[in-house]
Structure formats: C-alpha cells, structure tokens
Design a protein around this motif. Structure first.
Motif, PDB file in Angstrom:
ATOM      1  N   PRO A  11       0.815  -1.229   0.000  1.00 23.25           N
ATOM      2  CA  PRO A  11       0.000   0.000   0.000  1.00 23.25           C
ATOM      3  C   PRO A  11       0.844   1.273   0.000  1.00 23.25           C
ATOM      4  O   PRO A  11       0.496   2.251  -0.667  1.00 23.25           O
ATOM      5  CB  PRO A  11      -0.809  -0.126   1.302  1.00 23.25           C
ATOM      6  N   LEU A  14       2.245   1.776  -3.498  1.00 21.38           N
ATOM      7  CA  LEU A  14       1.231   2.193  -4.468  1.00 21.38           C
ATOM      8  C   LEU A  14       0.574   3.514  -4.097  1.00 21.38           C
ATOM      9  O   LEU A  14      -0.304   3.983  -4.810  1.00 21.38           O
ATOM     10  CB  LEU A  14       0.155   1.101  -4.592  1.00 21.38           C
ATOM     11  N   GLN A  16      -1.468   4.168  -1.574  1.00 18.39           N
ATOM     12  CA  GLN A  16      -2.874   3.980  -1.215  1.00 18.39           C
ATOM     13  C   GLN A  16      -3.331   5.138  -0.329  1.00 18.39           C
ATOM     14  O   GLN A  16      -2.605   5.576   0.556  1.00 18.39           O
ATOM     15  CB  GLN A  16      -3.027   2.643  -0.483  1.00 18.39           C
ATOM     16  N   THR A  67      -4.955  -6.604  -2.758  1.00 23.17           N
ATOM     17  CA  THR A  67      -3.943  -5.598  -2.434  1.00 23.17           C
ATOM     18  C   THR A  67      -2.955  -6.106  -1.387  1.00 23.17           C
ATOM     19  O   THR A  67      -2.069  -5.364  -0.966  1.00 23.17           O
ATOM     20  CB  THR A  67      -4.597  -4.296  -1.927  1.00 23.17           C
ATOM     21  N   ILE A 254      -2.097  -0.193 -10.473  1.00 21.97           N
ATOM     22  CA  ILE A 254      -3.321   0.503 -10.075  1.00 21.97           C
ATOM     23  C   ILE A 254      -4.443   0.222 -11.076  1.00 21.97           C
ATOM     24  O   ILE A 254      -5.586  -0.054 -10.687  1.00 21.97           O
ATOM     25  CB  ILE A 254      -3.055   2.020  -9.957  1.00 21.97           C
ATOM     26  N   ILE A 265      -7.326   2.452  -5.677  1.00 20.52           N
ATOM     27  CA  ILE A 265      -6.339   2.659  -4.625  1.00 20.52           C
ATOM     28  C   ILE A 265      -6.537   4.006  -3.938  1.00 20.52           C
ATOM     29  O   ILE A 265      -6.316   4.158  -2.727  1.00 20.52           O
ATOM     30  CB  ILE A 265      -4.905   2.585  -5.217  1.00 20.52           C
ATOM     31  N   LYS A 266      -6.983   4.982  -4.697  1.00 22.05           N
ATOM     32  CA  LYS A 266      -7.132   6.331  -4.143  1.00 22.05           C
ATOM     33  C   LYS A 266      -8.357   6.464  -3.242  1.00 22.05           C
ATOM     34  O   LYS A 266      -8.549   7.500  -2.593  1.00 22.05           O
ATOM     35  CB  LYS A 266      -7.229   7.354  -5.281  1.00 22.05           C
TER      36      LYS A 266
END
Length: 268
Positions: A11, A14, A16, A67, A254, A265-266
């Motif tokens: 996370p 990426l 997150q 994830t 993503i 992810i956002k």
C-alpha cells in the motif's frame, strides 16, 4: 520503533490513500524474507504445466485481498497467461487452504512455513502437487529460485520453457516489484529518522550482533523460516531496490486492480 510487513509495504509503494505513514521517514535496522509456493490438484497437473496453463474456466483460486500478498500470486497467473478465477474475501491463508482441501478451489498458494507444515502432507498423500515458488529478487533485481524450495522453478523458468522467450513488459515488471516488496523484504524493523544518532548506531550494532549470535540462530530458525536476514548496506540496497517503483509500473498495477477487481487505490 516500527515493524512493517508486506501488507504495509505494498500500500505504501502504491500510495494507497489510507496510508498515513511514510517509510522514507524511517531508517531500516533489519529485514527478513519469506517465500511462497503455488500448488494445484494432481489431476490438473498430470498433463504438465503447458496443459494446465491452457485450461479455460476451470481454475479457481481462493484468496483474501488483491492488495495484500495475494497480489503476487495473482500477478504470477497474469505473467503465465493463465485463466484463473479469483474468489476473494477469505479470512486468511488457513481458510483458503481449507477451501482447496474441500474442493472450493483447485489452485492455491501458501507461505513457506504454512506450506511446509500443512501442504507437504497433502503432497505426500497425492492430494496436491507444487507448481512453482514465487521466488526471490537478488541484488541485481533478477528473479531467482527460493532457497527454501531449490527444486521448484520460478515462473520465469516456466515462461521460457512454454513460450520460448524471456517474460517482459508491464506485468513482468509489476510481478518482480511486488515479489521484492512482499517476499524478499517480507518484514522490516525500522527506527524513526529523528531518533538520536547514537541510539540508532546502538540499534544497528545490536541487530548485527544478533544475527551473528549462534543461540539466536538456533532459536529463530523456525520463525525466520531458514532465510538469511538483511542488515547494514545489504539491507539498505534491498530497501532501495524493492521500494523504488517506476511511475509506469505503479500505474499499471493501479489499473490492473481497478479493471480486474473494481478497486480504486485512491479510495481505500
């Protein structure tokens, strides 16, 4: 002091949205690898890996979350161009193994200790057969065989054998990146950067002394799963390699999560 694991590494890597920690604000003290093995039902593997990879709508995988550690396994299927239906939401790797034993799934993975403790018995009973290890990333950034499973091939070896060329492209880069952050550096102990320098030095020296202590080596073998730990410059180099993800690879992962699992992810 902070202890991190694969579930916090990916996370962070990426970016997150729910991540409220920045590992660049910490100095690593010691890191430890882990590993994983993908296995299936013997009847599905009797025709060899090429026949297994050609199956359509027949392979079912029981996982927890795309994830987490499952991401590496899911990406291994993508690299090999396997048609695998992922059923996610299981509470842990134990329940997912039980799903395999009960026939709810027919392809699964377990981490090193769980595989040795629970799956090797299934292999001996001819109820499971190993396909490949998820591998480790070496100092050159290459995928190599897991030292705990030296007889099992990596997906790179399988790919070359089946397709006659080296794997490449976004999915291959994504796979290697997640192996590094999830398995080669499965767990890390850190100290905050603003901790007094003399105490940081003491902690670093303590970790180096610890891994060279014979009594610690004996008592920690089961917990560390037989893997060698990282300290000092070797640890720093592995941290840099495992967490230095390109913008292109990050965006590909993503988009993969959004397209295949409806995960943004956002918004996590």
């Amino acid at each position: 002091i902070l202890t991190s694991s694969a579930s916090s590494h990916v996370p962070f890597m990426l970016e997150q949205s729910s991540v409220d920690y920045d590992l660049s604000n910490f100095t690593p003290l010691i890191g430890a690898p882990s590993g994983g093995v993908v296995y299936t039902k013997p009847e599905l593997a009797k025709g060899g890996m090429e026949d297994l990879m050609s199956l359509e709508d027949e392979l079912f995988y029981a996982g927890i979350s795309p994830t987490g550690l499952d991401l590496v396994t899911l990406l291994s299927f993508e690299v090999l161009k396997m048609d695998v239906k992922a059923v996610l939401g299981y509470e842990g790797r134990g329940p997912s193994r039980v799903a395999f034993e009960q026939g709810e799934s027919n392809i699964d993975y377990q981490t090193t200790t769980a595989y040795k403790n629970s799956v090797e018995a299934l292999v001996e009973e001819d109820r499971a057969v190993p396909l490949y290890s998820l591998g480790q990333i070496d100092a050159n950034g290459d995928l190599i065989r897991d030292p705990q499973f030296p007889d099992l091939p990596t997906i790179e070896e399988i790919y070359v054998d089946i397709y006659g060329e080296e794997p490449s492209g976004d999915v291959w880069d994504a796979y290697k990146q997640t192996v590094g952050a999830s398995y080669t550096l499965n767990k890390v102990i850190w100290v905050h950067n603003d901790a007094p320098g003399n105490y940081q030095d003491l902690l670093k020296k303590g970790m180096e002394a610890l891994i060279n202590d014979e009594e610690f080596a004996t008592h920690s073998e089961e917990i560390l799963e037989g893997y060698n730990t990282y300290v000092g410059e070797e640890l720093n180099a592995q941290i840099k390699q495992s967490f230095s993800i390109s913008q292109e690879t990050k965006q590909w992962i993503i988009e993969y999560l959004r397209t295949n699992f409806d995960i943004d992810i956002k918004k996590l």
